[in-house]
Design a protein around this motif. Sequence first.
Motif, PDB file in Angstrom:
ATOM      1  N   PHE A   1       0.839  -1.241  -0.018  1.00 27.25           N
ATOM      2  CA  PHE A   1      -0.016   0.045   0.013  1.00 27.25           C
ATOM      3  C   PHE A   1       0.680   1.366   0.118  1.00 27.25           C
ATOM      4  N   VAL A   2       2.030   1.251   0.519  1.00 32.44           N
ATOM      5  CA  VAL A   2       2.888   2.271   0.550  1.00 32.44           C
ATOM      6  C   VAL A   2       4.482   1.954   0.083  1.00 32.44           C
ATOM      7  N   PRO A   3       4.683   1.609  -1.000  1.00 27.77           N
ATOM      8  CA  PRO A   3       5.733   1.284  -1.667  1.00 27.77           C
ATOM      9  C   PRO A   3       6.850   2.338  -1.603  1.00 27.77           C
ATOM     10  N   ARG A   4       6.591   3.433  -1.231  1.00 23.82           N
ATOM     11  CA  ARG A   4       7.480   4.448  -1.107  1.00 23.82           C
ATOM     12  C   ARG A   4       7.049   5.668  -0.176  1.00 23.82           C
ATOM     13  N   PRO A   5       7.722   6.156   0.726  1.00 29.68           N
ATOM     14  CA  PRO A   5       7.045   7.240   1.551  1.00 29.68           C
ATOM     15  C   PRO A   5       6.191   8.161   0.637  1.00 29.68           C
ATOM     16  N   LYS A   6       4.760   8.299   1.371  1.00 30.32           N
ATOM     17  CA  LYS A   6       3.976   9.234   0.686  1.00 30.32           C
ATOM     18  C   LYS A   6       3.501   8.701  -0.378  1.00 30.32           C
ATOM     19  N   VAL A   7       3.678   7.453  -0.892  1.00 35.31           N
ATOM     20  CA  VAL A   7       3.016   7.257  -2.112  1.00 35.31           C
ATOM     21  C   VAL A   7       2.048   6.044  -1.688  1.00 35.31           C
ATOM     22  N   THR A   8       0.745   6.185  -1.850  1.00 38.12           N
ATOM     23  CA  THR A   8      -0.215   5.054  -1.469  1.00 38.12           C
ATOM     24  C   THR A   8      -0.713   4.458  -2.957  1.00 38.12           C
ATOM     25  N   TRP A   9      -0.618   3.039  -2.942  1.00 34.04           N
ATOM     26  CA  TRP A   9      -1.043   2.447  -4.207  1.00 34.04           C
ATOM     27  C   TRP A   9      -2.417   1.944  -4.036  1.00 34.04           C
TER      28      TRP A   9
ATOM     29  N   GLU B   1       2.594  10.403  14.734  1.00 35.46           N
ATOM     30  CA  GLU B   1       1.366  11.129  14.309  1.00 35.46           C
ATOM     31  C   GLU B   1       1.026  11.356  12.831  1.00 35.46           C
ATOM     32  N   ASN B   2       2.170  11.366  12.132  1.00 35.53           N
ATOM     33  CA  ASN B   2       2.084  11.514  10.984  1.00 35.53           C
ATOM     34  C   ASN B   2       2.027  10.309   9.894  1.00 35.53           C
ATOM     35  N   SER B   3       2.336   9.154  10.458  1.00 41.26           N
ATOM     36  CA  SER B   3       2.243   7.963   9.836  1.00 41.26           C
ATOM     37  C   SER B   3       1.088   7.794   8.883  1.00 41.26           C
ATOM     38  N   GLN B   4       1.420   6.843   7.867  1.00 36.57           N
ATOM     39  CA  GLN B   4       0.217   6.823   6.790  1.00 36.57           C
ATOM     40  C   GLN B   4      -0.422   5.642   7.158  1.00 36.57           C
ATOM     41  N   ARG B   5       0.058   4.997   8.299  1.00 39.93           N
ATOM     42  CA  ARG B   5      -0.928   3.593   8.780  1.00 39.93           C
ATOM     43  C   ARG B   5      -2.299   4.047   8.906  1.00 39.93           C
ATOM     44  N   LEU B   6      -2.629   5.096   9.759  1.00 35.48           N
ATOM     45  CA  LEU B   6      -4.063   5.396  10.179  1.00 35.48           C
ATOM     46  C   LEU B   6      -4.734   5.895   8.795  1.00 35.48           C
ATOM     47  N   GLU B   7      -4.015   6.450   7.769  1.00 39.39           N
ATOM     48  CA  GLU B   7      -4.691   7.028   6.693  1.00 39.39           C
ATOM     49  C   GLU B   7      -5.040   5.637   5.995  1.00 39.39           C
ATOM     50  N   ASN B   8      -4.448   4.531   5.995  1.00 41.58           N
ATOM     51  CA  ASN B   8      -4.395   3.703   4.992  1.00 41.58           C
ATOM     52  C   ASN B   8      -5.327   2.557   5.744  1.00 41.58           C
ATOM     53  N   LEU B   9      -5.632   2.740   6.940  1.00 44.96           N
ATOM     54  CA  LEU B   9      -6.242   1.709   7.857  1.00 44.96           C
ATOM     55  C   LEU B   9      -7.480   0.743   7.297  1.00 44.96           C
ATOM     56  N   GLN B  10      -8.546   1.918   6.904  1.00 41.57           N
ATOM     57  CA  GLN B  10      -9.843   1.392   6.418  1.00 41.57           C
ATOM     58  C   GLN B  10      -9.469   1.017   4.848  1.00 41.57           C
ATOM     59  N   LEU B  11      -8.784   1.833   4.173  1.00 37.47           N
ATOM     60  CA  LEU B  11      -8.298   1.154   2.831  1.00 37.47           C
ATOM     61  C   LEU B  11      -7.961  -0.119   2.538  1.00 37.47           C
ATOM     62  N   MET B  12      -7.300  -0.518   3.399  1.00 38.52           N
ATOM     63  CA  MET B  12      -6.654  -1.933   3.612  1.00 38.52           C
ATOM     64  C   MET B  12      -7.713  -2.931   3.953  1.00 38.52           C
ATOM     65  N   ILE B  13      -8.406  -2.708   4.900  1.00 39.08           N
ATOM     66  CA  ILE B  13      -9.360  -3.597   5.385  1.00 39.08           C
ATOM     67  C   ILE B  13     -10.703  -3.552   4.173  1.00 39.08           C
ATOM     68  N   ASP B  14     -11.023  -2.504   3.508  1.00 34.41           N
ATOM     69  CA  ASP B  14     -11.986  -2.543   2.553  1.00 34.41           C
ATOM     70  C   ASP B  14     -11.594  -3.458   1.365  1.00 34.41           C
ATOM     71  N   ALA B  15     -10.018  -3.211   1.042  1.00 35.42           N
ATOM     72  CA  ALA B  15      -9.617  -3.983  -0.199  1.00 35.42           C
ATOM     73  C   ALA B  15      -9.611  -5.505  -0.037  1.00 35.42           C
ATOM     74  N   LEU B  16      -9.200  -5.834   1.099  1.00 34.91           N
ATOM     75  CA  LEU B  16      -8.969  -7.316   1.660  1.00 34.91           C
ATOM     76  C   LEU B  16     -10.377  -7.839   1.575  1.00 34.91           C
ATOM     77  N   LYS B  17     -11.315  -7.258   2.047  1.00 31.43           N
ATOM     78  CA  LYS B  17     -12.635  -7.717   2.119  1.00 31.43           C
ATOM     79  C   LYS B  17     -13.233  -7.807   0.585  1.00 31.43           C
ATOM     80  N   GLN B  18     -12.943  -6.825  -0.326  1.00 33.71           N
ATOM     81  CA  GLN B  18     -13.604  -7.055  -1.568  1.00 33.71           C
ATOM     82  C   GLN B  18     -12.869  -7.975  -2.159  1.00 33.71           C
ATOM     83  N   ALA B  19     -11.488  -8.017  -2.111  1.00 33.93           N
ATOM     84  CA  ALA B  19     -10.839  -9.108  -3.059  1.00 33.93           C
ATOM     85  C   ALA B  19     -11.100 -10.572  -2.595  1.00 33.93           C
TER      86      ALA B  19
END
Length: 380
Positions: free
Chosen positions: A66-74, A106-124
């Motif tokens: 989901f984050v192949p590089r810092p500040k990049v969301t796949w 507090e600036n981590s992308q983990r929280l930003e991507n939390l629901q995105l990751m869960i939704d993508a796992l469920k959909q797949a």
Amino acid sequence: MTNTVLTNATIVLPDEVVHGTVTLKNGQIEDVSETLSSVPSAFDCEKQYLIPGLVELHTDNLEKHFVPRPKVTWPGQPAVIAHDSQLIASGITTVFDAIALGDVNENSQRLENLQLMIDALKQASTDGLFRAEHMLHLRCEVCHEDVLNLFEDLIETPEVHLVSLMDHSPGQRQFTNMDKYRTYYQGKYHFNSDELERFIEKQKGNSLQYSDKHRRGIVDICNKLNIPMASHDDATQAHVEESARMGMRIAEFPTTEVAASLSHEKGMAVMMGAPNVVRGGSHSGNIAAHELARIGVLDILSSDYCPASILHAAFVLKNLENDHDISSAINTVSRNPAKAAKLNDRGEISIGKRADLVLVKEVNDFPLVSHVWSQGVRCF
């Protein structure tokens, strides 16, 4: 459904190794025999190792996709499919995707991507795109101010089958060595010296304010819902005693021999990182996994941040000076994690178990995955 017959295999059973045939039907193992099959359609395993599909309880690998590089969301779907493909190629047929709730930054992308990751796992999963079976492991950073709210929002998600409690505060557990702590976080977040010291003081304050309260709250909920729990980075007798009282089934990455030995004594399955075994030690300066294997208290291996390491580590383990032969080494990545996570339908080659199997060719003591079957269907 037509039977699948795998013959001329070196079959790794929980307590022994035999040469013979395994028959699969309707997604399960129908028969295990010490004879060779004459069925014309039988698959010739060429005497390679046939082992159970690996069960991975703790991998951070999804975040990298989901984050192949810092500040990049796949994008979500290609990220989870690439992750799944890497797991299957490593022999992992059951995976607990470790999703971090809270972070020390507090600036981590983990929280930003939390629901995105869960939704993508469920959909797949809904779309039938996965080859491995995916479950959720909620990694709860108890010193994070909002972790209990995040946890309560997600805990009744059907895919959640494991919860671990972490505290990455400075001066304890994984980072009792403050020099290691400074090196790790300064390198990770590129702090200057003043920024690093402010970061350290904030983490210490958060731990004092939130950790105990959040740990108790999460444990109470898990015990009510009968969800398996894991401690994380226990270092002292007091840590282990607390984990045992709270009902932990798994001791994730204990940092000292004292903590690992006591956890094992109290019935918690001791899990260490497979990269620790492959590399010959901990990157944080903590106890080496091979030392725990030597004294007989290493139960489970996890790939942690490198999926390919889990099978590699099991083969390293059988060649070290300890009591692990090939059967018990493979148990650390199949039978033992399945049992710890209350998955009693898989993790070993025996009649009635799920037909999750991996064919492995050993080349110069290194295991190469030749083929993988998931619920009886060849998927690699």
